[in-house]
Design an enzyme around this catalytic site. Structure first.
Site, PDB file in Angstrom:
ATOM      1  CG  ASP A  77      -5.898  -3.054  -4.412  1.00 23.36           C
ATOM      2  OD1 ASP A  77      -6.707  -2.192  -4.014  1.00 23.36           O
ATOM      3  OD2 ASP A  77      -4.725  -3.124  -3.991  1.00 23.36           O
ATOM      4  CB  SER A 125      -0.952  -0.046   1.206  1.00 22.66           C
ATOM      5  OG  SER A 125      -2.014   0.855   1.056  1.00 22.66           O
ATOM      6  CG  HIS A 136      -5.694  -2.294  -0.388  1.00 19.28           C
ATOM      7  ND1 HIS A 136      -4.717  -2.051  -1.328  1.00 19.28           N
ATOM      8  CD2 HIS A 136      -5.276  -1.670   0.754  1.00 19.28           C
ATOM      9  CE1 HIS A 136      -3.753  -1.314  -0.798  1.00 19.28           C
ATOM     10  NE2 HIS A 136      -4.071  -1.081   0.472  1.00 19.28           N
TER      11      HIS A 136
END
Length: 389
Positions: free
Chosen positions: A331, A140, A361
């Site tokens: 995602d 991330s 995600h």
């Protein structure tokens, strides 16, 4: 500055009065970090992610007795986990007092974070001073830092593995983050212009709960909800229980100003917005200003013009490291299509390997999906081995 935490494994590197990319000074700045393994081994840098902390947020991918791994193995590597500015461990609104503390803490870019981490490695830990190269991995916002490292210090990074992240915040990602930010700011009574602890003695809970509910539609994919993943993996039944027991529990455990600070950093993530690559639209044209970002280079996602896109391509082509880009199939933040664009700009140095998972995600972390954690670990281990690291 408030007292540091009590975890003796967390160390603190003092940066002093640290000049930011904006030209502002972050007074008495410091980075919180933890190391695993011997410093005589090759170094892996593993930065934290949005809201993530060093141990609770990142340690799931490091090999321990609890969860043995083959990739980030302290028996083979010296692993350094630095916390980003704003996460509550490094210099953050929540642990900084004075005129530049709290809501007034100067904004920090990914460039600023990586320059501070570079100082930690080279001056604090003596890594890279003899020409040795490192690997950088991250999930991330950690992936954004991995891309940034590879572009900002190309001669120092041998390998990079950004997973479920991007080299530049997209228009779509920016819009999502505006909703996250708006959830807190809409709680005007609770937020108190950022002075909630001084004026009310508590966090803006209404706004933080709303933040969690915004995140609820993004963190996991449609397929995960459709297949009742929360019931299967977390033992939570019913959508409202998911909102309260998972998302609100997470969001209300955070500090609002910290979340807004990190959000700003995320929104302004762009590896081309740095002196090595940026065009005039992103840099102050005055030479005496040292190539800092101008106001025109802030507050804008994606490519604002053709010149910005050319700079983004230059930045990706400027990466010397081999990069394994690992997006999640479902995602909603960072789709594989964006990763493919990054790979095409990078050419032969880039490789895309999709995480085929319904977790969205969360396929990239923080270790809740055991199958995806195993896939990531094996992929990193294989990538390192193939490239002699």
């Amino acid at each position: 500055m408030l007292q540091h935490g009590t975890d003796s494994a967390i160390k603190y590197y003092q940066l002093g009065d640290f000049e930011l990319q904006s030209g502002e000074i972050l007074p008495a700045a410091y980075i919180a970090y933890k190391t695993y393994g011997s410093p005589t081994n090759p170094c892996i840098l593993y930065p934290t992610w949005y809201s993530g902390t060093i141990v609770e947020g990142n340690e799931w991918l490091v090999s321990t007795l609890k969860h043995p791994r083959r990739g980030l193995d302290p028996e083979r590597y010296f692993i350094v986990v630095p916390a980003i500015f704003g996460n509550g461990e490094s210099t953050s609104p929540s642990n900084t007092t004075g005129p530049k503390g709290g809501v007034n803490m100067p904004k920090t870019t990914v460039y600023d974070n990586v320059r501070a981490q570079h100082q930690l490695l080279t001056q604090g830990l003596g890594i890279g001073t003899n020409g040795e190269k490192i690997a950088v991995v991250g999930w991330s916002m950690g992936a954004g830092q991995a891309f940034q490292w590879a572009s900002q210090y190309p001669s120092m990074v041998k390998l990079a593995v950004p997973f479920c992240g991007s080299a530049r915040t997209s228009f779509h990602n920016w819009v999502f983050l505006e909703a996250v930010k708006g959830a807190i700011l809409a709680d005007t009574e609770g937020y108190c212009g950022g002075r909630y602890m001084e004026e009310r003695g508590q966090q803006p809970l209404v706004g933080l709960k709303a933040l969690g509910r915004v995140y609820a539609g993004w963190g996991f994919s449609q397929a995960f909800y459709r297949e009742k993943g929360f019931e299967k993996y977390f033992g939570i039944s019913g959508v409202e229980q998911v909102m309260v027991e998972f998302w609100e529990k997470w969001s209300t455990s955070k500090d609002a100003n910290n979340m807004l600070h990190m959000l700003w950093t995320w929104q302004h993530g762009d590896i081309s917005a740095q002196p090595l690559y940026a065009g005039k639209s992103r840099l102050d044209e005055s030479a005496e200003n040292g190539g800092r970002l101008s106001d025109r280079g802030l507050g804008r996602p994606g490519a604002g013009c053709e010149q910005d896109e050319e700079a983004f391509e230059r930045a990706l082509k400027g990466i010397e490291a081999k990069v394994l880009i690992m997006p999640g199939r479902h995602d909603l933040y960072f789709p594989p299509e964006d990763s493919q664009i990054e790979k095409e700009y990078m050419g032969k140095n880039g490789e895309v390997k999709v995480i085929e998972s319904i977790w969205g995600h969360w396929a990239g972390g923080p270790g809740d999906s055991k199958e995806d954690a195993k896939f990531l670990d094996e992929s990193i281990h294989t990538f390192f081995k193939q490239n002699g690291f």
